[in-house]
Design an enzyme around this catalytic site. Structure first.
Site, PDB file in Angstrom:
ATOM      1  N   LYS A  79       0.379  -4.172   6.660  1.00 57.51           N
ATOM      2  CA  LYS A  79       0.196  -3.432   5.397  1.00 57.51           C
ATOM      3  C   LYS A  79      -0.231  -1.995   5.712  1.00 57.51           C
ATOM      4  CE  LYS A  79      -2.261  -3.976   0.973  1.00 57.51           C
ATOM      5  NZ  LYS A  79      -3.244  -4.782   0.235  1.00 57.51           N
ATOM      6  N   SER A 154      -1.631  -6.371  -4.237  1.00 57.82           N
ATOM      7  CA  SER A 154      -1.055  -5.156  -3.697  1.00 57.82           C
ATOM      8  C   SER A 154      -0.319  -5.349  -2.368  1.00 57.82           C
ATOM      9  CB  SER A 154      -2.160  -4.111  -3.496  1.00 57.82           C
ATOM     10  OG  SER A 154      -3.106  -4.563  -2.544  1.00 57.82           O
ATOM     11  N   SER A 178      -4.969  -9.814  -3.513  1.00 60.54           N
ATOM     12  CA  SER A 178      -3.751  -9.129  -3.070  1.00 60.54           C
ATOM     13  C   SER A 178      -2.966  -9.800  -1.961  1.00 60.54           C
ATOM     14  CB  SER A 178      -4.094  -7.718  -2.605  1.00 60.54           C
ATOM     15  OG  SER A 178      -4.171  -6.890  -3.720  1.00 60.54           O
TER      16      SER A 178
END
Ligand code: GLN
Length: 484
Positions: A79, A154, A178
């Site tokens: 990420k 996210s 997330s």
């Protein structure tokens, strides 16, 4: 069968037996990304050259008769809020555009120590704020099961990358769900470990008392493997805890005899019928595997979302103050004095949702409102923690749906922040309490995947992996791939 469609653990075994080479593996995933990511948008940055170089190095080492680490040359997506030396760390925000990290986060060091290959950086909601990935300043991530649907957020880039077989493993991060929410929407396994289990050093902070790095895999064993690699105490993160981790992936056990599972009755009553059906089916499977089901009460669940949005906004408003165009972050070109430099840099650099949270967070921390909102939220958080601790005196785990429904349409909730926030309703309690939770696929509704989650007491990730494994091995969901 193409290499990219295999699980990380299978690939590792084949590499060890010298049936396939590390270079073939990395190349297969790079080709897959090139072929499919144009329509999905899971990656923000790809390090093709370096990945191949690493793969060659690993293969030479194998050829010389050396043993590779646990990840044996497997490519991993990271990420874009986690620092990787010499790669961008943009957090999908304009404010960090062009920023290259000068060092590796501890999780990255741990992955490299075990011979994992960092293939690139995955897309996300800007700075981690969002539940659909539509807040990325670059592009939205599409759901591999239906390109008109969101991937969740996210960490939607990491979830979609694993789901679409662009990488076998990926790293995400959680503040309020997330990892688990996009795992549920994309039909993969995702874990948020106990707060303190994984170092946060080198991870761009959102809500520091809530943030935790987590792992994605196509199945429980893969997710367990990556979790054991990234876990552990770190002298650079004083909130990391020195409680021995186990080799989760090696000790998976299907037998649930003696395990007590708590089903919160309030939640159960609120579910819509489609989600409820798959939830009930899941309970049946767990019973068949020997578990005992007990109804319990999560009476404070209704306050969790409000508590989360107050605390996380307060913390993010403070954490993001460092991005002022001087200390960190892109500097505005036009300004005539210092104040304008700050204002213009932040106005240009942050997206709408980030600004909304900064305003909300600043408000709940401001004089006169702090006691009414922020302090009260901290008290409720303590009560939520205690409620979990009490339940865990009676049961080993709590089972919850991960989300209240399947992935929604792109654009559907964009202009309605409240309904967007509601999609975190079942994930935020674990973050507030700091306990670990794992989401595992539990079926399909209208062709879209959905997950259930297990929550357990602090540092008992082993329990979660066993439960999830037992459930997974008795169902077929993890064997179904999206048609891309
Ligand atoms: N969707 C939640 C939020 O926007 C959680 C985000 C996260 O876990 N990073 O705050």
């Amino acid at each position: 069968m193409e290499l990219y469609s295999k699980r990380a653990c299978e690939l590792i075994e084949l590499i060890r037996k010298k049936d396939i080479s590390c270079v073939e593996v990395v190349q297969s995933f790079l080709n897959r990304i090139k072929e499919k990511d144009g329509s999905i948008g899971a990656f923000l940055y790809l390090d093709e050259e370096e990945s191949i170089k690493e793969a060659k190095k690993n293969q030479e080492s194998i050829n010389k008769g050396n043993e590779l680490g646990k990840l044996a040359g497997i490519p991993i997506g990271i990420k874009d809020n986690i620092s990787v030396e010499n790669m961008q760390t943009s957090c999908a925000s304009k404010i960090l555009e062009g920023y290259k990290s000068p060092y590796d986060a501890t999780v990255i060091e741990n992955i490299r120590k075990e011979s994992g290959i960092i293939i690139g950086k995955t897309n996300m909601d800007e700075l981690g704020l969002g539940s659909s990935n539509e807040n990325s300043s670059v592009k939205s991530v599409k759901n591999p099961w239906n390109l008109n649907k969101v991937s969740g957020g996210s960490s939607g880039g990491s979830a979609a990358a694993v789901s679409s077989m662009e990488v076998p493993l990926a790293i995400g991060s959680e503040t309020g769900g997330s990892v688990r929410q996009p795992a549920s929407f994309c039909g993969v396994v995702g874990i948020k470990p106990t707060y303190g289990r994984v170092s946060r050093y080198g991870v761009v902070s959102f809500g520091s008392s809530l943030d935790q790095v987590g792992a994605f895999g196509k199945d429980v064993r893969d997710c367990a493997l990556l979790t054991e690699v990234i876990s552990g105490v770190d002298s650079k993160d004083s909130t990391s805890v020195n409680i021995p981790k186990k080799n989760y992936s090696e000790n998976l056990n299907k037998d649930l005899r003696g395990i007590k599972i708590g089903v919160p009755k309030e939640v159960f009553n609120d579910l819509d019928s489609t989600v409820r059906n798959s939830f009930e089916e899941s309970i049946k499977v767990l019973k068949e595997n020997g578990a005992e089901i007990r109804y319990c009460s999560l009476s404070l669940n209704e306050y969790a979302l409000a508590t989360y949005y107050i605390i996380s906004s307060a913390e993010v408003s403070s954490n993001l103050s460092r991005f002022d165009g001087i200390r960190f972050g892109r500097k505005a070109e036009n300004y005539s004095n210092l104040e304008e430099l700050y204002v213009n840099s932040r106005t240009e650099g942050f997206g709408e949702e980030v600004k909304r949270r900064i305003m909300l967070g600043t408000y709940v921390l401001s004089k006169g409102y702090k006691d009414e909102y922020y302090r009260k939220a901290l008290k409720v958080r303590t009560l939520i923690k205690r409620e979990f601790e009490n339940i865990f005196k009676e049961v080993h785990t709590i089972i919850l749906p991960t989300t209240s429904g399947v992935a929604f349409n792109l654009g559907e909730k964009r202009n309605n922040p409240m309904s967007m926030y509601l999609s975190d309703i079942y994930t935020v309690p674990a973050n507030l309490a700091g306990i670990p939770a794992i989401s595992v696929p539990c079926g399909f509704i209208n062709g879209l995947p959905i997950g259930i989650q297990f929550l357990s007491n602090y540092f008992n990730e082993e329990m979660l992996f066993n439960l999830a494994y037992s459930y997974e091995q008795s169902t077929k969901w993890h064997n179904i791939n999206p048609q891309l």
